[in-house]
Scaffold this active site. Sequence first.
Site, PDB file in Angstrom:
ATOM      1  N   ASP A  27     -31.459  90.972  68.256  1.00  0.00           N
ATOM      2  CA  ASP A  27     -32.372  90.350  67.311  1.00  0.00           C
ATOM      3  C   ASP A  27     -32.315  88.844  67.590  1.00  0.00           C
ATOM      4  OD1 ASP A  27     -33.980  90.046  64.910  1.00  0.00           O
ATOM      5  OD2 ASP A  27     -32.132  89.394  63.922  1.00  0.00           O
ATOM      6  N   ASP A  72     -33.637  85.779  65.050  1.00  0.00           N
ATOM      7  CA  ASP A  72     -33.306  84.987  63.863  1.00  0.00           C
ATOM      8  C   ASP A  72     -32.098  85.568  63.143  1.00  0.00           C
ATOM      9  OD1 ASP A  72     -35.714  83.101  63.707  1.00  0.00           O
ATOM     10  OD2 ASP A  72     -36.687  85.055  63.805  1.00  0.00           O
ATOM     11  N   ASP A 110     -28.668  91.355  62.530  1.00  0.00           N
ATOM     12  CA  ASP A 110     -28.111  91.009  61.220  1.00  0.00           C
ATOM     13  C   ASP A 110     -28.876  91.615  60.056  1.00  0.00           C
ATOM     14  OD1 ASP A 110     -30.403  89.333  61.644  1.00  0.00           O
ATOM     15  OD2 ASP A 110     -29.712  88.055  60.009  1.00  0.00           O
TER      16      ASP A 110
END
Length: 220
Positions: free
Chosen positions: A7, A9, A168
């Site tokens: 991922d 961001d 996250d």
Amino acid sequence: MKTAVFDLDGTLVDSLPDLAESGMELLKSYDLHLPSEEAVRAMIGDGARALVDRLLTYGGDENRIDRDEATRRFLDIYEPRATQKTQLFPDTEKTLATLQERGISCVICTNKPVKAAQAIIEQLGIASLINAIGGGDSFPMRKPDPDHIRKTVRMINAEPTRAIMIGDHQNDIRAAMGVPMPSLFASWGYGDRTMSAHATAIAGCVAELPRLIYDLSRPN
């Protein structure tokens, strides 16, 4: 393990300051209530349009503002300034280089538009360590749809079942489960710790990733 799927961001980059300030500029243009940076943190993870919808709702709009137009306005604000305050998380460049040295390709699977994602990795100096980007507008689907990961990995002709997802947000973990493939929850990011419930393991920091990936790659 042949491919590490990241991922962006909240996993590779801390983009919250630029996203939050761009969101505040958008809401100012509509004369709406402004969120704190911490409030914006919880809105990140589902792509630009979802972020804009959450910003407008927080600001007090009752669905009167056209979301597509507002998203275009947000991207016009955000994209030129996407790296003003955005930074790599500690040890990110070193970790990507270590994985590449070990023969593990590194790709990004993000719900962020691919143009913005590409600009960020170029400006932050890690573009040469990333083999491909599957953005939120690269395919008809996006995370948590597992096909977003599958199609991103296949951009480099790799096999999704020999890859690992690092992210996250629950979208990353859910998408990995659907492939199926193992996943590492990036605990330093923006997602609530409850989102790690179905991850294969939890990473405490970026520097731990090579060891965790190696451990998961070994035969039982």
